[in-house]
Structure formats: C-alpha cells, structure tokens
Design a protein around this motif. Structure first.
Motif, PDB file in Angstrom:
ATOM      1  N   SER A   1       0.913  -1.066  -0.066  1.00 61.83           N
ATOM      2  CA  SER A   1       0.103   0.012  -0.412  1.00 61.83           C
ATOM      3  C   SER A   1       0.669   1.048  -0.396  1.00 61.83           C
ATOM      4  N   ALA A   2       1.771   1.284   0.775  1.00 60.35           N
ATOM      5  CA  ALA A   2       2.663   2.209   1.241  1.00 60.35           C
ATOM      6  C   ALA A   2       3.515   2.678  -0.185  1.00 60.35           C
ATOM      7  N   LEU A   3       3.885   1.733  -0.918  1.00 61.59           N
ATOM      8  CA  LEU A   3       4.433   1.947  -2.604  1.00 61.59           C
ATOM      9  C   LEU A   3       3.589   1.883  -3.423  1.00 61.59           C
ATOM     10  N   HIS A   4       2.794   1.225  -3.447  1.00 61.39           N
ATOM     11  CA  HIS A   4       1.779   1.793  -4.554  1.00 61.39           C
ATOM     12  C   HIS A   4       0.732   3.070  -4.600  1.00 61.39           C
ATOM     13  N   ASP A   5       0.321   3.162  -2.954  1.00 60.72           N
ATOM     14  CA  ASP A   5      -0.500   4.873  -2.770  1.00 60.72           C
ATOM     15  C   ASP A   5      -1.812   3.905  -3.300  1.00 60.72           C
ATOM     16  N   ILE A   6      -1.829   2.794  -2.786  1.00 60.28           N
ATOM     17  CA  ILE A   6      -3.677   2.000  -2.849  1.00 60.28           C
ATOM     18  C   ILE A   6      -3.819   1.475  -2.053  1.00 60.28           C
ATOM     19  N   PRO A   7      -4.808   2.360  -0.412  1.00 60.49           N
ATOM     20  CA  PRO A   7      -5.219   1.360  -0.083  1.00 60.49           C
ATOM     21  C   PRO A   7      -5.559   0.496   0.567  1.00 60.49           C
TER      22      PRO A   7
ATOM     23  N   VAL B   1      -8.855 -11.866  -1.565  1.00 61.62           N
ATOM     24  CA  VAL B   1      -7.989 -10.555  -2.775  1.00 61.62           C
ATOM     25  C   VAL B   1      -9.073  -9.774  -3.311  1.00 61.62           C
ATOM     26  N   ARG B   2     -10.192  -9.288  -2.622  1.00 57.81           N
ATOM     27  CA  ARG B   2     -11.014  -8.736  -3.890  1.00 57.81           C
ATOM     28  C   ARG B   2     -10.044  -7.016  -4.376  1.00 57.81           C
ATOM     29  N   ASP B   3     -10.383  -6.826  -5.259  1.00 58.79           N
ATOM     30  CA  ASP B   3     -10.349  -4.832  -5.937  1.00 58.79           C
ATOM     31  C   ASP B   3     -11.675  -4.226  -6.286  1.00 58.79           C
TER      32      ASP B   3
END
Length: 443
Positions: free
Chosen positions: A291-297, A352-354
């Motif tokens: 999350s920190a690497l890709h800035d996605i929560p 894992v869901r997006d």
C-alpha cells in the motif's frame, strides 16, 4: 503299479526264461528217469514262455496298459498254478509272479495279485500234505496264510512308501515351481521398482522446475517489476529531488528483498515475512508495504481463530496474496483492495478483492489476444526503447495468465482450490482455499 520299460533291468526280462528253462530241465530229469510222460509239462512250459514273450517281452508298449497287464498276469498265474499242481518244484517259479505283480498291476489289484501268487506258492510248499483230512486242510491253509499275509503286508507297506515318495516328489516339484514363480516375481518387482524410481525422479525434477518457476515469478519477477516501476516513477519525478530519492530508495529496498527471496527460494526456505510472524501478521506486513509503495489503501481482515497450519500452506497463501496484489498494481487501476484470511473448521481461505477494471476470465488462455488483465498503467514506453522491449516481454509472459496458473498449481499441489471471479468494470476477486491441517510440533 505299472512302470515304464526303461525301469525294467535286463535281468528281470531274461531271468524268468532262464528260471523256467532250469525248472523244465529238472522236470525232464525227474520224470524222464521215472519213465513218465513229459509232453504236458513241456507244452505248459512252452506256453508260459510263449505267453511272456508274446505279451510282455516283445510288446514293451503294452506294459503301460493296466487292462492288458491284468490279463497277462492272470493267465501267467493260472499256467503256473497248473505246473505247480503237476510238479511242486515249479513253486520256485512263483518269485517271477511276485515280480510281475509288484511291477505291472496297479493298486489295489497289486495286493490281489500278490495274494494269488502267495496261494500258488503255499500250494507248492504244502504239496506233500494230505488234504483229505481236517488236519491236512488246516495245515494247507496255514501254509497258504503264511505265504499270503506277509507278502500282502509287504505290498501294503511298499505301496505306502511309494505314495509317500510320490508326495515328496510332488512337494519338491511344487516348491521348485513356487521358487521359480517367486524369482520371476522378484525380477518383475525389481524392474517395477526401477521404473517407479525413474518416474519419481522425473516427477521430482518436474516438481522442482515448477517450484522454481513459481518462486521466480512470485519473487524475482514481481520484485523486478516493482523496481522498474519505481525507476520509472523516479524518472518521472523530474526536478523533485525528494520524490526521486524516495523512489530510488524503494527500488533499492525491493532489490534487497528480491535478492533475499531468491536465496530462500533456492534453498526452499519459508518466505521472509513468515520467518518470524504468523500468517495473518505476515499478510498485514505485505499489504502495508504494498500500500505504501503503490499508494492504494488495503484492508486486511482475519476471521476465525488464528492457528498455525502447515508451513507449505502458509507459504502458498502468502505467495498468492503477493501475486494478487502485484496483479492489482499492474493491471487493475483499483482505488482500494481487501484481503481476508479466514480460518474455517477444516480449511484456511484467502480472499483478495479489488474495485478495479476487471477482465474476462475466458480470455486467460488466449496467448495471441490482448492482455486479459489490462495494460500496464505506466505503459511500455515510459523508459524508452530498451525498457519498452523489456516491458513487452513481461507483458507477453503475463498475457498467458502465468501468475494465475502458478497460483492454481500451488493450490493443487496442496489439495486446495483456486477460484477467480471477475468481469469487465466490476473488479476482481481471487479465492484460495487449502486444507487447514495443523502444523506438526517443531515444524
């Protein structure tokens, strides 16, 4: 019991004729000196000799036929009895009858034939007994019994010994046959063992190749992809030194982690996040760094009672989470991701869901069509021609859905299942389930 011709020695073939000739000579000497007629005696001797010669000596094939031999023996004993009644010294010819009875008659007719010869022998021995009196008849009967009983008993004991010998021979034959079959079975088992060993070696090689392919894809490929992404971002940072340093530092960290994972993959060790933490904690750490690497929560949830399961199952679930998150970053254009670890009664499940763009699962196996997971958001031309070539190669590798194939292989190797749910515009969900067998003590 009848015996083959080869078992008859020459002495038993010639002996009866010599003995008969000797007794005929005695008859000529005894009766000739007394002036008695010799015609009947000599004719009887000639008949006996002709009968033995025509039915037995010159017909070897007939010796193995019990009915023929029974007729041969009966006629021979009748002629011998007539000779004994006329001349008692022909009682010395009865041993020939015993020989034939033991050799040509099958049991139980052998005992009957021996008894008949015994009667003829007893008659010859009691030739001088007055049979007109009771005492004479009793004496005659005693002599006959003294000949019949011992010889019949001998025949019975001989028969029993022969039967025991036959049983021993049969047992030896069966033992030899069993040993032969055992040797053949051992040879067949040895060959089968060699084939199984060869198959096991081949299977081990294939499994190791698949393991290394999965590990390389899940570690080196993802790490290198992340490094490329960070370097692209650093190049796009332009005149912002802080952002440039942040992206370079992230790329350096990914390079170190990838190197560590590569070493662990070579030695088949557990993933670094699981070396000092439980699966739920390792997932939370992986999600936080991603999350920190890709800035996605990313929201990580654990349901059920957390408990240790087989190390290989934990490693597989962690790798699937890493691969799923890598696919989200690379293809989904998602704004949020949910990771759920569920400890059920008999299995552990990872979901894992997006909320990204989704894709058509039916196009996963189409290697010539466009990437079913969607294009790389940074584009293949972000770093120039060389980077474009590398990205194109990476895109072609992912176009066949190798990541999903690796996930499925991991689950199948652990008797688990993997399900992928997605459709264009509706996001993607990946569900992996493995049997939740508890880890052995000390594992």
């Amino acid at each position: 019991m009848s015996e083959p011709v080869a078992r008859w020695p020459v002495s038993l073939i010639v002996g009866p004729y010599a003995l008969l000739a000797l007794l005929a000579g005695v008859t000529v000497a005894e009766k000739g000196s007394a002036g008695a007629s010799l015609v009947v005696d000599l004719v009887l001797c000639a008949l006996v000799a002709a009968w033995m010669l025509g039915v037995f000596t010159l017909r070897p094939a007939w010796r193995g036929r019990p009915p023929v031999m029974a007729v041969f023996f009966t006629v021979l004993i009748l002629l011998t009895a007539i000779l004994v009644i006329r001349d008692p010294w022909f009682g010395f010819f009865t041993p020939v009858g015993y020989v034939y009875a033991f050799r040509v008659l099958p049991w139980p007719w052998e005992a009957v034939g021996v008894g008949a010869v015994g009667v003829v022998a007893g008659t010859a021995q009691a030739y001088g007994v007055d049979k007109s009196t009771v005492a004479g008849l009793l004496t005659y009967g005693a002599v006959v019994v003294a000949n019949v009983v011992p010889m019949c008993a001998f025949a019975w004991f001989a028969r029993r010994a022969a039967r025991q010998n036959e049983e021993r021979e049969r047992a030896l034959h069966e033992a030899r046959e069993a040993n032969r079959r055992l040797a053949a079975s051992l040879a067949e088992n040895a060959a089968l063992h060699e084939r199984l060993l060869a198959q096991a070696r081949d299977a081990g090689v294939r499994d190791e190749r698949q393991r290394m392919a999965r590990e390389i894809h899940d570690t080196l490929a993802q790490g290198l992809t992340g490094i490329v992404s960070q370097l692209r971002a650093a190049e796009h940072a332009g005149d912002d030194p802080a952002a440039w340093r942040r992206h370079v530092a992230a790329a350096t960290k990914l390079a170190r982690e990838s190197l560590s994972e590569a070493r662990r993959s070579v030695h088949a060790l557990r993933p670094e996040p699981l070396s000092s933490a439980m699966l739920s904690e390792a997932l939370a750490g992986v999600a936080e760094r991603w999350s920190a690497l890709h800035d996605i929560p990313v929201q990580v949830t654990t349901t059920g009672t957390a408990r240790p399961i087989r190390p290989e199952a934990e490693a597989a679930l962690l790798r699937i989470a890493q691969e799923a998150l890598a696919n989200v970053a690379k293809h989904a254009r998602a704004t949020r991701v949910g990771v759920t670890l569920s400890y059920l009664e008999n299995e552990a499940a990872l979901d894992v869901r997006d909320d990204g763009g989704g894709f058509d699962p039916a196009r996963l196996n189409d290697p010539l069509g466009p990437d079913p997971l969607g294009p790389d958001p940074l584009g293949p031309d972000a770093l120039g021609p060389d980077a474009s070539d590398a990205a194109a190669i990476d895109s072609r590798a992912d176009r066949g859905g190798f990541g999903l194939i690796a996930m499925r292989e991991r689950m199948e190797s652990l008797s688990g299942t993997l399900q992928v749910e997605s459709e264009p515009g509706a996001g993607t969900g990946i569900s992996a389930r493995v049997p939740a067998e508890r880890a052995e003590a000390g594992a």
